[in-house]
Write an enzyme that holds these catalytic residues in place. Sequence first.
Site, short mmCIF file in Angstrom:
data_model
loop_
_atom_site.label_atom_id
_atom_site.label_comp_id
_atom_site.label_asym_id
_atom_site.label_seq_id
_atom_site.Cartn_x
_atom_site.Cartn_y
_atom_site.Cartn_z
N ILE A 53 0.47 -1.14 -0.02
CA ILE A 53 0.28 0.32 -0.11
C ILE A 53 0.87 1.38 0.39
O ILE A 53 0.21 2.30 0.07
CB ILE A 53 -1.27 -0.26 1.24
CG1 ILE A 53 -0.07 -0.21 2.56
CG2 ILE A 53 -1.97 -1.22 1.12
CD1 ILE A 53 -1.22 -0.14 3.78
N GLY A 54 1.61 1.39 0.08
CA GLY A 54 2.69 2.64 -0.48
C GLY A 54 4.76 1.66 -0.63
O GLY A 54 4.94 1.34 -0.04
N GLY A 56 8.46 3.71 0.17
CA GLY A 56 9.10 4.86 -0.82
C GLY A 56 10.75 4.88 0.11
O GLY A 56 10.97 3.85 -0.53
N GLY A 57 11.19 5.73 -0.44
CA GLY A 57 13.00 5.54 0.62
C GLY A 57 13.00 4.55 1.48
O GLY A 57 14.05 4.58 1.13
N GLY A 59 11.90 2.35 2.29
CA GLY A 59 10.62 0.87 2.15
C GLY A 59 9.47 0.66 1.35
O GLY A 59 9.21 1.44 0.58
N SER A 60 9.06 -0.43 1.48
CA SER A 60 7.45 -0.14 1.51
C SER A 60 6.38 -0.89 2.88
O SER A 60 7.14 -1.15 3.78
CB SER A 60 7.40 -1.79 0.82
OG SER A 60 8.19 -2.06 -0.16
N VAL A 61 5.07 -0.19 2.52
CA VAL A 61 4.76 -0.58 3.39
C VAL A 61 3.06 -1.70 3.10
O VAL A 61 2.66 -1.35 1.60
CB VAL A 61 3.77 0.63 4.26
CG1 VAL A 61 2.74 0.19 4.85
CG2 VAL A 61 4.35 1.88 4.11
N LYS A 75 5.23 -1.32 7.89
CA LYS A 75 6.20 -0.25 7.42
C LYS A 75 7.46 -1.85 7.65
O LYS A 75 8.16 -1.86 8.54
CB LYS A 75 6.10 0.72 7.78
CG LYS A 75 7.24 1.39 7.66
CD LYS A 75 7.11 2.89 8.27
CE LYS A 75 8.00 4.05 8.61
NZ LYS A 75 8.40 5.21 9.04
N ASP A 173 8.23 17.06 11.58
CA ASP A 173 8.04 16.88 9.54
C ASP A 173 6.63 16.73 9.34
O ASP A 173 5.98 15.60 8.39
CB ASP A 173 8.26 15.68 9.01
CG ASP A 173 8.99 15.20 8.01
OD1 ASP A 173 8.63 16.46 6.85
OD2 ASP A 173 8.91 14.52 7.12
#
Length: 394
Positions: A53-54, A56-57, A59-61, A75, A173
């Site tokens: 479902i996600g 990015g830098g 890793g993955s979700v 995550k 952030d």
Amino acid sequence: MTCFPFSFGKKVRYVEKHDPDIDEELSGIQNVRIFTYKELRAASDNFSPSNKIGQGGFGSVYKGLLKDGSVAAIKVLSAESSQGVKEFMTEINVISEIQHENLVKLYGCCVEGNQRILVYNYLENNSLAQTLLGSGHSNIFFNWKTRSKICIGIARGLAYLHEEARPHIVHRDIKASNILLDRDLTPKISDFGLAKLIPSYMTHVSTRVAGTIGYLAPEYAIRGQLTRKADIYSFGVLLVEIVTGRCHTNTRLPIGEQFLLETTWELYQQRELVGLVDVSLDGHFDAEEACRFLKVGLLCTQDTSKLRPQMSFVVKMLTGEMDIDESKITKPGMISDFMDLKIREGKGVDTDTKASSSYNASSASDSQSNTMSYAASTSTATTSTFTAKYDQTL
């Protein structure tokens, strides 16, 4: 108000080789369940691409179903993840000790060999960056009532972190991709990897600049001055984004319209703020309330940090419990004033850019919204870490 730690029962032991430094840190954490890699692999169907479902830098979700029937967001940090051990442990330490309606809930973590995994509650509607501001199609219509609820919810979550949690927490952030939405579109602040804890006995914090360009407060981005007012600036930018349905920066627009805060300030001076409200609402919104929200956004993004209101006051202004003193609204610290900040390797500046770690790493903001961590260069061109004064009034 004190924090409410939560427990998931007896810790699950893992037997594979692990990092002794992380193990030592984990031994001091009492409120986090330790999952085995095997059970998380089973929960996500061997980390099946169909459950991703996600990305990015970091890793993955993956979406996963735990043994107790809970649906979770798993995550998985990649071996090359820009979120290092320090950030991993920071996220665990921060979120394990707090609980609030507008914060994500940590179920637990896994540390086996080089595996570092965080397990959160699954939130059905992804992030604001993906749904409200994203270029992709979303089946969610954000009417004014929903936007108002989201803005106030985020403000309440931040007020809790800043003023009620002990020690106080600066998120560092706050941005659209770090605001996740549950089934009822209740906002949840996520990704505490950059968070800083501010004990009451501390008068200052020493930190490198970290956050996302476009949401960074000017005094923090340029001089490394970190207080809770840096989060408040970021919230102000996000607040304006939610009302307008526009990203803080859009380089595809004409030069004079690329920076949302500049446009907001100009229309405020012309008393035409209502013209900024998202056109997709087709006029179906409370004009007075929308303009009030935009004015609060300007208050939160003022160039002088001491002029920004604390989050509990922001909540009251958003809900109408407190009037806005417009005489206190001054020109915001403009993003364009520091977009050309020198960030070059070999010039005394250490850069580290990472992708968003919300469920979906893609953000509606353009390339300007990279998350970054760096130390600003001094006149002697050496890498420096700033010591920022921390005032309880800030």
